[in-house]
Design an enzyme around this catalytic site. Structure first.
Site, PDB file in Angstrom:
ATOM      1  CD  GLU A   1      -0.911   0.996   6.029  1.00  0.00           C
ATOM      2  OE1 GLU A   1      -1.228   1.323   7.174  1.00  0.00           O
ATOM      3  OE2 GLU A   1      -1.746   0.865   5.104  1.00  0.00           O
TER       4      GLU A   1
ATOM      5  CG  HIS B   1      -1.834   1.174   1.276  1.00  0.00           C
ATOM      6  ND1 HIS B   1      -2.273   1.716   2.464  1.00  0.00           N
ATOM      7  CD2 HIS B   1      -2.351   1.956   0.300  1.00  0.00           C
ATOM      8  CE1 HIS B   1      -3.020   2.775   2.196  1.00  0.00           C
ATOM      9  NE2 HIS B   1      -3.076   2.937   0.904  1.00  0.00           N
TER      10      HIS B   1
ATOM     11  CG  ASN C   1      -6.397   4.656   4.534  1.00  0.00           C
ATOM     12  OD1 ASN C   1      -5.925   5.761   4.813  1.00  0.00           O
ATOM     13  ND2 ASN C   1      -6.379   4.163   3.319  1.00  0.00           N
TER      14      ASN C   1
END
Ligand code: 3H9
Length: 665
Positions: free
Chosen positions: A449, A437, A487
């Site tokens: 990530e 990510h 997130n």
């Protein structure tokens, strides 16, 4: 006779209390040995030294024990000639040691710097007093304020070293005499004459530029104070550094040194330095995965990206910057055109800024290929999907990729919220499947990530961590859970911001309060930058998410107030401008929605209360993530928020901040 003293304390020859004692003893022995006329200090293990052992500050920093200061004071008193022979990195206290020597030589690959500011400290072993005496004082000040290293070549230009010597140092431990002979013979005062003489930096005078008048000094100092953040917002060490350099300008050496020691010792105990040191260690923990069997990482020689949108293009640039050729597969010719343009524009910008040569930019640009056909990815060692954030679309991509891409290659998704295992299940290689990510813009943001699926192998993870280092990313491992680390927390963080707005606090005020806390950007400005539609889409898939239940997202989506891209979101934007303008319409909209839902109005909250509610929500979410095993350690969460979401480093990240707040409650 010359004596060679080699700093040899693996891995980086850090000058711990204990190791300093040993070196001090060697120096004293040399001092007491009449046959020794000169001493060369050099380093083993590919380093000169990384400076003082940062672990020593974590305990009780006790400058009354043996530290590098004692080594330096002994060198300073000696009548023998000291040469620092640097090969590799010379940082912090180690460069200060070199500054106390009479000569400095370095190999071309060496890097020299005083990075203490990055730990919320200042050089504390004479660096602030000697560097401005040795090199142009403004350069010295900037070098210490930035904390960045300089190359041997630049160090020579600045006068920080006397000579760049070839690779002779590499064999120093085998041929100890060689070094001093080489350096001594080439650093004579005038070529071929007499032995080296003492040349103490402490006895030099600060050299102001010829054009500068006496009044320039206060001006330089005042400007420097203005150029750094306020003390309470991450600028504490910078202001102290400027104070110390001012002392170098104004006071005799011993008094300046005393001031530096005092300021340094104060800073060791300061909250920002504790926070920054926590981050230093947290960052170095990241790749240590408890229980993971050791595995040899694979070499990623070529990469593929599916999707030439903003994200895919940014990822491709990241690979090109790291020297890894990359192919973007994008079926839409218009999109290929746009992507090419972005790549071209970005590299041109680097050339204009002087960061890349035209030739290098061209080479990097050429290392990004385009194709409309998945078959172009068959030989890649890694393929990352960066298509629309929708499970069905992503599954279709992997369904096509898996049979085409060579066996053994790794497949990765750049999803920011979706289930990695569900995608892996489509393929016949779930062991070689994971989430990577990247954060937008992918070629700029440092965070990555790494999402571990239930079948992801140790080798795949090891490869991802090694790759991240090559891509110059800070990689954090996350379990496969909705929103991963960043997130998921971001949704809680923004939900609380929305709750405050529903209670009647204008979004613009909330953003100001969060910036005052130190966030790089307020939550509503972030919404507008990322695009309200992005959040709206996530909310559609996750009706259980509290943020999804707040009606504001639906209303903005309906009104096509999607943020910067439509010129309106939580703020207004003038045509072509990114400057957020407060919008009363939004405040009215919040008021209407609140009235309908019967939300009690409470607009008179202080800035501190705003920050404490929003950060409180963030911390709670972090704790949940730890309980669920999504993040390995509190420090991992801190790193995610520092590098991915603009949390102020001087507060150490949300988890460190909460721990400190508890400790002082
Ligand atoms: C100072 O000097 C104060 C003085 O002014 C005044 C005193 C009175 N201490 O980064 P890596 C460890 S302040 C302790 O992965 P790389 C690191 O934790 C100091 N440990 O490797 C890691 O351990 P592990 C100013 C240190 O090759 C291992 O070494 N100096 C220190 O990518 C490898 O590190 C600095 O701020 C240290 N000083 O980069 C230098 N340095 O293997 C900070 C490293 O257990 N260090 N370790 O995880 C660096 O910039 C980089 O580590 C360096 C190597 C460039 C040296």
């Amino acid at each position: 006779m010359n004596k060679v003293i080699t700093l040899d304390n693996p891995p980086v020859n850090a000058l711990s209390f204990k190791y300093s004692e040993k070196i001090l003893k060697e120096i004293e022995d040399a001092e007491n040995d009449p046959s020794v006329t000169s001493v060369t200090v050099t380093g083993a293990n590919g380093f000169f030294s990384a400076g003082v052992d940062v672990n020593d500050f974590q305990k009780d920093w006790d400058p009354s024990g043996t530290t590098v200061r004692d080594i330096i004071e002994t060198i300073e008193r000696s009548d023998k000639v000291f040469v620092a022979a640097i090969d590799g990195v010379a940082l912090g206290g180690a460069l200060e040691l070199a500054l106390a020597c009479d000569r400095r030589v370095a190999t071309p690959r060496s890097k020299l710097g005083l990075p203490e500011i990055k730990l919320g400290l200042i050089p504390g072993a004479g660096g602030t007093q000697r560097l401005p005496r040795l090199i142009p004082p403004q350069e010295a000040l900037q070098m210490m304020l930035k904390g960045e290293t300089v190359s041997a070549e630049r160090a020579l230009e600045l006068g920080l070293i006397d000579e760049v010597i070839p690779d002779v140092m590499v064999s120093v431990s085998n041929h100890p005499e060689h070094v001093i002979l080489s350096s001594a013979s080439s650093v004579r005062e005038s070529k071929g004459e007499g032995p080296l003489k003492k040349r103490r930096v402490s006895e030099m005078r600060v050299q102001l530029p010829a054009t500068a008048q006496a009044f320039a000094l206060p001006y330089i100092i005042a400007e420097a104070h203005k150029s750094v953040p306020p003390e309470e917002n991450g600028g504490l060490a910078a202001h102290k550094l400027i104070d110390a350099v001012q002392a170098a300008f104004e006071l005799p050496f011993p008094r300046g040194l005393a001031r530096e020691y005092r300021l340094f010792d104060e800073l060791v105990a300061s909250a920002p330095s504790l926070a920054l040191r926590h981050l230093f260690f947290a960052e170095r923990e990241l790749s240590k995965i408890p229980g993971l069997p050791p595995a040899e990482p694979l070499e990623i020689k070529t990469a593929g990206v599916v999707g030439g949108g903003t994200m895919g293009t940014g990822i491709a640039i990241t690979f090109a910057n790291a020297g890894i050729p990359v192919t973007i597969v994008e079926p839409n010719a218009d999109q290929i055109g746009k992507s090419r343009q972005t790549i071209f524009g970005m590299f041109m910008h680097q050339v204009k800024r002087g960061r890349l040569t035209q030739e290098e930019a061209w080479k990097r640009g050429q290392s990004i290929a385009f194709s409309e056909d998945y078959a172009a990815l068959a030989d890649c060692d890694l393929v990352i999907e960066a298509v629309f954030e929708n499970m069905a679309v992503k599954k279709e991509v992997f369904g096509k990729l898996d049979p085409l891409v060579k066996p053994g290659a790794i497949l990765a998704s750049n999803t920011s919220t979706l289930d990695i295992d569900e995608m892996a299940a489509i393929t016949k290689r779930p062991e070689q499947f994971l989430g990577l990510h990247f954060f937008a813009p992918a070629n700029i943001m440092k965070l990555l990530e790494i999402v571990r699926g239930k079948a992801t192998s140790a080798q795949t993870l090891a490869t991802a961590f090694k790759l991240a280092k090559k891509l110059r990313k800070v990689a954090v491992l996350s379990a496969n859970a909705f929103g991963f680390i960043g997130n998921r927390m971001f949704f809680e963080y923004t939900r609380e911001a929305v709750a405050l707005a529903e209670e009647g606090v204008p979004p613009a005020r909330i953003d100001v309060a969060m910036k005052k806390f130190g966030m790089a950007m307020g939550p509503f400005a972030t919404f507008d930058l990322s695009g309200i539609d992005v959040f709206w889409h996530v909310a559609q898939g996750r009706p259980d998410l509290e943020l999804a239940r707040t009606p504001i997202l639906d209303r903005l989506y309906e009104q096509e107030r999607l943020g910067q891209k439509t010129g309106k979101g939580f703020y207004k934007y003038a045509e072509g401008s990114r400057e957020a303008i407060r919008d009363k319409e939004i405040e009215q909209l919040f008021a209407e929605l609140a009235k309908k839902a019967g939300v009690k109005q409470n607009p008179d909250v202080s800035d501190e209360e705003i920050a404490s509610r929003i950060i409180g929500a963030l911390i709670m979410s972090g704790e949940e993530i730890l309980r669920d095993g999504v993040a390995l350690r509190p420090g991992d969460i801190d790193i995610v928020w520092i590098y991915g979401y603009g949390f102020p480093p001087y507060r150490g990240g949300p988890m460190f901040y909460s721990q400190e707040a508890l400790a002082h409650a």
